[in-house]
Motif scaffolding. Structure first.
Motif, mmCIF file in Angstrom:
data_model
loop_
_atom_site.group_PDB
_atom_site.id
_atom_site.type_symbol
_atom_site.label_atom_id
_atom_site.label_comp_id
_atom_site.label_asym_id
_atom_site.label_seq_id
_atom_site.Cartn_x
_atom_site.Cartn_y
_atom_site.Cartn_z
ATOM 1 N N TRP A 1 69.291 -17.070 56.613
ATOM 2 C CA TRP A 1 69.359 -15.657 56.949
ATOM 3 C C TRP A 1 69.073 -14.782 55.731
ATOM 4 O O TRP A 1 69.381 -15.170 54.591
ATOM 5 C CB TRP A 1 70.748 -15.303 57.486
ATOM 6 N N ASP A 2 68.532 -13.589 55.975
ATOM 7 C CA ASP A 2 68.376 -12.611 54.897
ATOM 8 C C ASP A 2 69.258 -11.398 55.178
ATOM 9 O O ASP A 2 69.969 -11.342 56.184
ATOM 10 C CB ASP A 2 66.906 -12.218 54.706
ATOM 11 N N GLU A 3 69.222 -10.441 54.293
ATOM 12 C CA GLU A 3 70.102 -9.283 54.423
ATOM 13 C C GLU A 3 69.834 -8.484 55.699
ATOM 14 O O GLU A 3 70.756 -7.929 56.320
ATOM 15 C CB GLU A 3 69.968 -8.374 53.195
ATOM 16 N N GLN A 4 68.578 -8.436 56.120
ATOM 17 C CA GLN A 4 68.261 -7.727 57.363
ATOM 18 C C GLN A 4 68.885 -8.427 58.571
ATOM 19 O O GLN A 4 69.357 -7.771 59.495
ATOM 20 C CB GLN A 4 66.744 -7.634 57.522
ATOM 21 N N ASP A 5 68.881 -9.757 58.551
ATOM 22 C CA ASP A 5 69.502 -10.505 59.642
ATOM 23 C C ASP A 5 71.002 -10.221 59.701
ATOM 24 O O ASP A 5 71.562 -9.986 60.783
ATOM 25 C CB ASP A 5 69.273 -12.011 59.462
ATOM 26 N N PHE A 6 71.648 -10.276 58.546
ATOM 27 C CA PHE A 6 73.092 -9.995 58.511
ATOM 28 C C PHE A 6 73.396 -8.577 59.001
ATOM 29 O O PHE A 6 74.353 -8.352 59.754
ATOM 30 C CB PHE A 6 73.645 -10.185 57.099
ATOM 31 N N ALA A 7 72.566 -7.627 58.594
ATOM 32 C CA ALA A 7 72.798 -6.242 58.999
ATOM 33 C C ALA A 7 72.616 -6.080 60.510
ATOM 34 O O ALA A 7 73.400 -5.377 61.170
ATOM 35 C CB ALA A 7 71.839 -5.315 58.244
ATOM 36 N N LEU A 8 71.592 -6.737 61.073
ATOM 37 C CA LEU A 8 71.366 -6.648 62.516
ATOM 38 C C LEU A 8 72.523 -7.295 63.282
ATOM 39 O O LEU A 8 72.999 -6.744 64.289
ATOM 40 C CB LEU A 8 70.047 -7.326 62.884
ATOM 41 N N ALA A 9 72.966 -8.449 62.808
ATOM 42 C CA ALA A 9 74.106 -9.109 63.458
ATOM 43 C C ALA A 9 75.342 -8.226 63.422
ATOM 44 O O ALA A 9 76.093 -8.130 64.411
ATOM 45 C CB ALA A 9 74.388 -10.447 62.767
ATOM 46 N N GLN B 1 81.471 -8.734 57.755
ATOM 47 C CA GLN B 1 80.349 -7.952 57.244
ATOM 48 C C GLN B 1 79.022 -8.692 57.451
ATOM 49 O O GLN B 1 77.982 -8.060 57.642
ATOM 50 C CB GLN B 1 80.561 -7.654 55.742
ATOM 51 N N ASN B 2 79.076 -10.030 57.422
ATOM 52 C CA ASN B 2 77.868 -10.861 57.555
ATOM 53 C C ASN B 2 78.088 -11.891 58.667
ATOM 54 O O ASN B 2 78.218 -13.086 58.402
ATOM 55 C CB ASN B 2 77.564 -11.569 56.235
ATOM 56 N N PRO B 3 78.122 -11.452 59.934
ATOM 57 C CA PRO B 3 78.613 -12.311 61.018
ATOM 58 C C PRO B 3 77.560 -13.263 61.612
ATOM 59 O O PRO B 3 77.258 -13.225 62.808
ATOM 60 C CB PRO B 3 79.095 -11.286 62.055
ATOM 61 N N LEU B 4 77.010 -14.118 60.754
ATOM 62 C CA LEU B 4 76.120 -15.192 61.199
ATOM 63 C C LEU B 4 76.612 -16.511 60.634
ATOM 64 O O LEU B 4 77.112 -16.559 59.492
ATOM 65 C CB LEU B 4 74.681 -14.929 60.740
ATOM 66 N N ASP B 5 76.479 -17.565 61.411
ATOM 67 C CA ASP B 5 76.977 -18.865 60.961
ATOM 68 C C ASP B 5 76.148 -19.372 59.789
ATOM 69 O O ASP B 5 74.912 -19.392 59.838
ATOM 70 C CB ASP B 5 76.920 -19.875 62.110
ATOM 71 N N THR B 6 76.824 -19.799 58.749
ATOM 72 C CA THR B 6 76.151 -20.280 57.540
ATOM 73 C C THR B 6 76.591 -21.688 57.171
ATOM 74 O O THR B 6 76.352 -22.141 56.054
ATOM 75 C CB THR B 6 76.441 -19.325 56.358
ATOM 76 N N GLN B 7 77.263 -22.356 58.086
ATOM 77 C CA GLN B 7 77.656 -23.733 57.822
ATOM 78 C C GLN B 7 77.378 -24.590 59.042
ATOM 79 O O GLN B 7 76.964 -24.101 60.086
ATOM 80 C CB GLN B 7 79.137 -23.821 57.433
ATOM 81 N N ILE B 8 77.571 -25.898 58.884
ATOM 82 C CA ILE B 8 77.281 -26.849 59.962
ATOM 83 C C ILE B 8 78.567 -27.589 60.304
ATOM 84 O O ILE B 8 79.212 -28.160 59.422
ATOM 85 C CB ILE B 8 76.188 -27.845 59.544
ATOM 86 N N GLU B 9 78.922 -27.544 61.559
ATOM 87 C CA GLU B 9 80.118 -28.238 62.028
ATOM 88 C C GLU B 9 79.828 -29.729 62.156
ATOM 89 O O GLU B 9 78.864 -30.129 62.807
ATOM 90 C CB GLU B 9 80.521 -27.661 63.382
ATOM 91 N N LYS B 10 80.637 -30.547 61.542
ATOM 92 C CA LYS B 10 80.432 -32.000 61.564
ATOM 93 C C LYS B 10 80.773 -32.567 62.942
ATOM 94 O O LYS B 10 81.788 -32.211 63.535
ATOM 95 C CB LYS B 10 81.317 -32.653 60.501
ATOM 96 N N TYR B 11 79.908 -33.453 63.423
ATOM 97 C CA TYR B 11 80.176 -34.098 64.713
ATOM 98 C C TYR B 11 81.260 -35.157 64.538
ATOM 99 O O TYR B 11 81.199 -35.988 63.631
ATOM 100 C CB TYR B 11 78.899 -34.756 65.249
ATOM 101 N N ASP B 12 82.241 -35.119 65.423
ATOM 102 C CA ASP B 12 83.353 -36.085 65.368
ATOM 103 C C ASP B 12 83.531 -36.683 66.756
ATOM 104 O O ASP B 12 84.073 -36.047 67.657
ATOM 105 C CB ASP B 12 84.637 -35.387 64.911
#
Length: 476
Positions: free
Chosen positions: A321-329, A362-373
């Motif tokens: 994501w870039d700053e524009q993506d975070f702002a749009l979200a 302020q930056n509501p986009l997922d930036t991590q990966i949930e591990k499969y269990d």
């Protein structure tokens, strides 16, 4: 160049084509079994990429497949492209602005799903060409996922037979290979017939079909206390018998949808709902007929496929994501109602920690990966007809972030983001993960054997189709 790098390169080379394809499908926004323009456009794209296309699968005008390659393994990739009623929305706009008043819109992001899955199939094809490996790739165009069980009808009629494994994906707020069990369900229509009469002058001569529907609703409400807690009973009136209150209604109809973790549980509950309908008719002096119109099997991920996709997702990584993506979200989350905002806060605390709350708001986009269990499969109360494909061969669907955190499903908020920079970046990532997951399976034949062994343990090769005997395609 390793497989990850090659797949990334192949997807990037053609991403503009599939972004344009996604935008076009978004603009069509056609409802289930009416996706004529969408399916034709997708078929044309497959043919341009060298796939042999077959249309009208299972007698469904908008179902199709594109086949490339030869030999084993046979890989299935599932695409969807149906929209939802009443969710028309201007692209990328965080203020409710329908393009067409009361028009359909992609409030579940299936424009991204169909185009992204195809981008993955094309990248996989080009990878196999470049490495001179055997394999057959089949992209399945599967219509009418929303409420109308497109894949169940296709599975019933043998469309998916002969495939070794399936991958698909779904737009989401999160990056994960969902360790989720999704409910089975069956939709059933109850039609009551009565006798008209003057409701004021001779009500004793009338037999109200509408009364029957209302009595059935009372019975269903009491039934809810005496079924398993995971089950759900939904209903919607289809026919209220007319608009004149001084005429006893001689016809009325209601649709019931029963959900439960397993199809066998749904069927048990339906028997009791049928009895309630019969009792309602008996009490009101009417008659009732009922029939199944659609249904979904439960979805349970195949662990071998899921763990393979989990490795691929961690290698590829989530969308950048870039700053524009975070702002749009952020603009979209500002449009949430209070309940959705509270859910967003709870999810951030649970997923990222309380110390990250202000930052992620302020930056509501997922930036991590949930591990499969595989040892922690969670019950999700929605349904998907990918569950029916999972009774034909090993199947997994993965999630990639295409929207702000906790964007409500089936909403104009989701439709607006499904044709934005956020949604399209997520779609390109999904294409890479699907293609790399398939490569990992192809290049380790033992994994395919293991996935099939797990599949056989699940159901011993038996498919109890929820739409067996249904002769007409359902309508919303």
């Amino acid at each position: 160049m390793d497989p990850k790098q090659k797949i990334e390169q192949l997807v990037e080379q053609k991403k503009d084509k599939f972004i344009a394809l996604s935008r076009t499908i978004w603009e069509f926004a056609e409802l289930g079994y009416e996706e004529y323009q969408s399916s034709e456009t997708l078929c044309k794209s497959l043919e341009e990429e060298g796939f042999a296309v077959t249309k009208k699968l299972a007698g469904i005008p908008t179902a199709f497949k594109g086949v490339w390659g030869s030999g084993n393994p046979v890989i299935g990739i599932l695409g969807e492209y149906d929209a939802l009623p009443g969710l028309s929305q201007k692209a990328g706009c965080p203020v409710k602005t329908p393009l067409h008043e009361n028009g359909a819109g992609h409030g579940c992001g299936h424009n991204l799903l169909g185009a992204g899955a195809m981008a993955g199939a094309v990248a996989l094809k080009e990878y196999l060409e470049s490495t001179k490996q055997a394999g057959t790739i089949i992209y399945f165009g599967t219509p009418a996922e929303e409420n109308l069980s497109g894949k169940a009808f296709m599975a019933r009629d043998g469309v998916f037979d002969g495939v070794d494994f399936f991958y698909t994906w779904h737009p989401s707020s999160f990056n994960r290979i969902g360790a989720v069990h999704m409910n089975a369900n069956i939709s059933r229509i109850y039609e009551f017939k009565g006798i008209t009469a003057h409701a004021g002058g001779a009500p004793h001569l009338g037999r109200s079909a509408l009364d029957s529907c209302e009595l059935m609703g009372v019975g269903a409400n009491y039934l809810r206390e005496h079924i398993i807690m995971e089950a759900r009973i939904h209903y919607a009136y289809l026919d209220v018998g007319g608009r004149a209150p001084n005429v006893v209604q001689d016809h009325a109809a209601v649709r019931y949808v029963i959900r439960a973790p397993y199809l066998r549980q749904v069927k048990d509950i339906i028997k009791r709902v049928d009895q309630i309908a019969e009792g309602a008719a008996l009490m009101s002096g009417t008659t009732v007929t009922y029939h199944t119109e659609s249904g979904y099997s439960e979805y349970i991920p195949n662990n071998v496929l899921a763990e393979t996709a989990d490795k691929a997702l961690h290698e590829i990584g989530g969308p950048l994501w870039d700053e524009q993506d975070f702002a749009l979200a952020k603009d979209f989350t500002e449009a949430f109602n209070d309940q959705s905002k509270e859910k967003e806060r709870e999810t951030i605390i649970q997923r990222y920690g309380r110390d990250k709350l202000a930052e992620k708001l302020q930056n509501p986009l997922d930036t991590q990966i949930e591990k499969y269990d595989k040892n922690h499969i969670i019950m999700e109360f929605g349904s998907t007809d990918a569950g029916d494909v999972g009774y034909i061969a090993p199947t997994v669907h993965l999630n990639i972030a295409t929207e702000a955190l906790e964007t409500p499903g089936h909403s104009w908020l989701k439709a607006g983001q499904a044709n934005s920079s956020i949604g399209l970046k997520g779609m390109v990532t999904a294409a890479k993960v699907i293609a790399l997951s398939c490569v990992k399976m192809i290049e380790d034949p033992d994994k395919i054997k293991q996935a099939k062994a797990e599949f056989m343990q699940k159901n011993n090769g038996i498919y109890d189709c929820p739409v067996a005997g249904v002769t007409e395609l359902p309508k919303l």
